[in-house]
Design a protein around this motif. Sequence first.
Motif, short mmCIF file in Angstrom:
data_model
loop_
_atom_site.label_atom_id
_atom_site.label_comp_id
_atom_site.label_asym_id
_atom_site.label_seq_id
_atom_site.Cartn_x
_atom_site.Cartn_y
_atom_site.Cartn_z
N ASP A 193 0.90 -1.23 0.14
CA ASP A 193 -0.06 0.04 0.15
C ASP A 193 0.64 1.33 0.11
O ASP A 193 0.29 2.34 -0.24
N SER A 194 2.22 1.23 0.21
CA SER A 194 3.11 2.20 0.17
C SER A 194 2.99 2.82 -1.07
O SER A 194 3.21 2.21 -2.14
N ALA A 195 2.64 4.31 -1.06
CA ALA A 195 2.48 5.01 -2.56
C ALA A 195 2.16 6.48 -1.94
O ALA A 195 1.96 6.71 -0.85
N VAL A 196 2.11 7.26 -3.19
CA VAL A 196 1.34 8.54 -2.84
C VAL A 196 -0.15 8.45 -3.00
O VAL A 196 -0.25 8.08 -4.30
N TYR A 197 -0.88 8.84 -2.39
CA TYR A 197 -2.37 9.12 -2.57
C TYR A 197 -2.71 10.40 -2.98
O TYR A 197 -2.50 11.34 -2.13
N LEU A 198 -3.20 10.54 -4.15
CA LEU A 198 -3.48 11.92 -4.69
C LEU A 198 -5.02 12.10 -4.88
O LEU A 198 -5.69 11.15 -5.15
N CYS A 199 -5.54 13.26 -4.52
CA CYS A 199 -6.87 13.67 -4.69
C CYS A 199 -7.05 14.67 -5.59
O CYS A 199 -6.17 15.44 -5.69
N ALA A 200 -8.01 14.74 -6.28
CA ALA A 200 -8.48 15.71 -7.30
C ALA A 200 -9.67 16.15 -7.33
O ALA A 200 -10.76 15.09 -7.12
N SER A 201 -10.14 17.42 -7.84
CA SER A 201 -11.52 17.85 -7.85
C SER A 201 -11.76 18.36 -9.15
O SER A 201 -10.85 18.89 -9.91
N SER A 202 -12.98 18.34 -9.73
CA SER A 202 -13.45 19.00 -11.00
C SER A 202 -14.68 19.60 -10.85
O SER A 202 -15.34 19.31 -9.93
N VAL A 203 -14.86 20.58 -11.54
CA VAL A 203 -15.96 21.48 -11.61
C VAL A 203 -17.22 20.65 -11.65
O VAL A 203 -18.33 20.54 -10.92
N LEU A 204 -17.27 19.47 -12.69
CA LEU A 204 -18.33 19.03 -12.92
C LEU A 204 -17.88 17.71 -13.36
O LEU A 204 -16.74 17.32 -12.95
N ARG A 205 -18.76 16.85 -13.74
CA ARG A 205 -18.35 15.45 -14.06
C ARG A 205 -17.07 15.49 -15.10
O ARG A 205 -16.75 16.15 -15.77
N GLY A 206 -16.44 14.34 -14.73
CA GLY A 206 -14.96 14.43 -15.17
C GLY A 206 -14.39 14.75 -16.71
O GLY A 206 -13.57 14.25 -16.85
N LEU A 207 -15.29 15.21 -17.43
CA LEU A 207 -14.77 15.60 -18.79
C LEU A 207 -14.09 16.69 -18.82
O LEU A 207 -13.67 17.20 -20.09
N TYR A 208 -13.88 17.20 -17.69
CA TYR A 208 -12.93 18.51 -17.46
C TYR A 208 -11.75 18.28 -16.89
O TYR A 208 -11.45 17.17 -16.42
N GLU A 209 -10.92 19.29 -16.99
CA GLU A 209 -9.58 18.93 -16.33
C GLU A 209 -9.70 18.83 -14.80
O GLU A 209 -10.70 19.35 -14.25
N GLN A 210 -8.62 18.21 -14.32
CA GLN A 210 -8.63 17.82 -12.62
C GLN A 210 -7.66 18.61 -12.10
O GLN A 210 -6.72 18.88 -12.69
N TYR A 211 -8.08 19.21 -10.96
CA TYR A 211 -7.18 19.86 -10.07
C TYR A 211 -6.70 18.94 -9.01
O TYR A 211 -7.45 18.66 -8.15
N PHE A 212 -5.41 18.90 -8.84
CA PHE A 212 -4.83 17.87 -7.99
C PHE A 212 -4.23 18.50 -6.55
O PHE A 212 -3.75 19.56 -6.70
N GLY A 213 -4.68 17.74 -5.68
CA GLY A 213 -3.87 17.97 -4.25
C GLY A 213 -2.26 17.76 -4.24
O GLY A 213 -1.95 17.08 -5.22
N PRO A 214 -1.55 18.02 -3.29
CA PRO A 214 -0.17 17.68 -3.18
C PRO A 214 0.12 16.28 -2.94
O PRO A 214 1.14 15.68 -3.13
N GLY A 215 -0.82 15.55 -2.45
CA GLY A 215 -0.76 14.19 -2.08
C GLY A 215 -0.32 13.69 -0.61
O GLY A 215 -0.04 14.82 0.06
N THR A 216 -0.77 12.62 -0.39
CA THR A 216 -0.14 12.04 0.92
C THR A 216 0.53 10.91 0.60
O THR A 216 0.31 9.92 -0.20
N ARG A 217 1.89 10.88 1.14
CA ARG A 217 2.93 9.96 0.86
C ARG A 217 2.94 8.82 1.88
O ARG A 217 2.88 9.21 3.15
N LEU A 218 2.30 7.79 1.91
CA LEU A 218 2.15 6.72 2.77
C LEU A 218 3.18 5.68 2.55
O LEU A 218 3.62 5.04 1.65
N THR A 219 4.03 5.36 3.95
CA THR A 219 5.06 4.50 3.96
C THR A 219 4.36 3.50 4.94
O THR A 219 4.13 3.71 6.10
N VAL A 220 4.73 2.09 4.60
CA VAL A 220 4.14 1.10 5.47
C VAL A 220 5.14 0.40 5.82
O VAL A 220 5.79 -0.04 4.94
N THR A 221 5.63 0.33 6.94
CA THR A 221 6.84 -0.37 7.28
C THR A 221 6.51 -1.89 7.97
O THR A 221 5.46 -2.15 8.68
#
Lengths: 108, 114
Positions: B86-114
């Motif tokens: 599961d270790s990865a960067v998890y990105l969230c994005a939002s868009s004005v309407l349903r996804g036929l438009y550009e998406q705006y991404f957050g900086p991400g959460t870097r998850l490291t599982v040890t």
Amino acid sequence: SQQGEEDPQALSIQEGENATMNCSYKTSINNLQWYRQNSGRGLVHLILIRSNEREKHSGRLRVTLDTSKKSSSLLITASRAADTASYFCARHGNKLVFGAGTILRVKS
Amino acid sequence: GAGVSQSPRYKVAKRGQDVALRCDPISGHVSLFWYQQALGQGPEFLTYFQNEAQLDKSGLPSDRFFAERPEGSVSTLKIQRTQQEDSAVYLCASSVLRGLYEQYFGPGTRLTVT
């Protein structure tokens, strides 16, 4: 699994040169989008080209789309060191599917 | 702020722990997306919300992954019994309407599982 393929995987050029990145895909699309990702600004949308468009410009960026060949290209003209980043194409069918990206390095 | 924000930015979890990742989309954006990005790869779609409705969760890799957006704004991605894969960067994005438009991404959460 990712269905977009970028080519080349990595590209190194001198400042001022042009950079061309290619993207191929396998299924039909509503639109194709290009994004840039670097450590400073995260993933940023660059340009969107719809399936009925063939070419689009935005500043120093030029994107082409050939739906018959299922391919797109991104041209960055007069590159700058600040263009150093990973570039991803993302095809939009019913969701956004990203390729593995092209790492661009612009040397000053 | 005007952009998409995510918290925490970094998370280290021991294998087996549960984690919760938060996303604050751009105000007024109807669509919200979660992606997982492994090192050296492009983002991979996990799930999609339109307002509070989860319309597509086909990308969630297992039933240990759960996402919600109860009031159609903030979203939480929860991973139960974390594994090393599961270790990865998890990105969230939002868009004005349903996804036929550009998406705006957050900086991400870097998850490291040890």
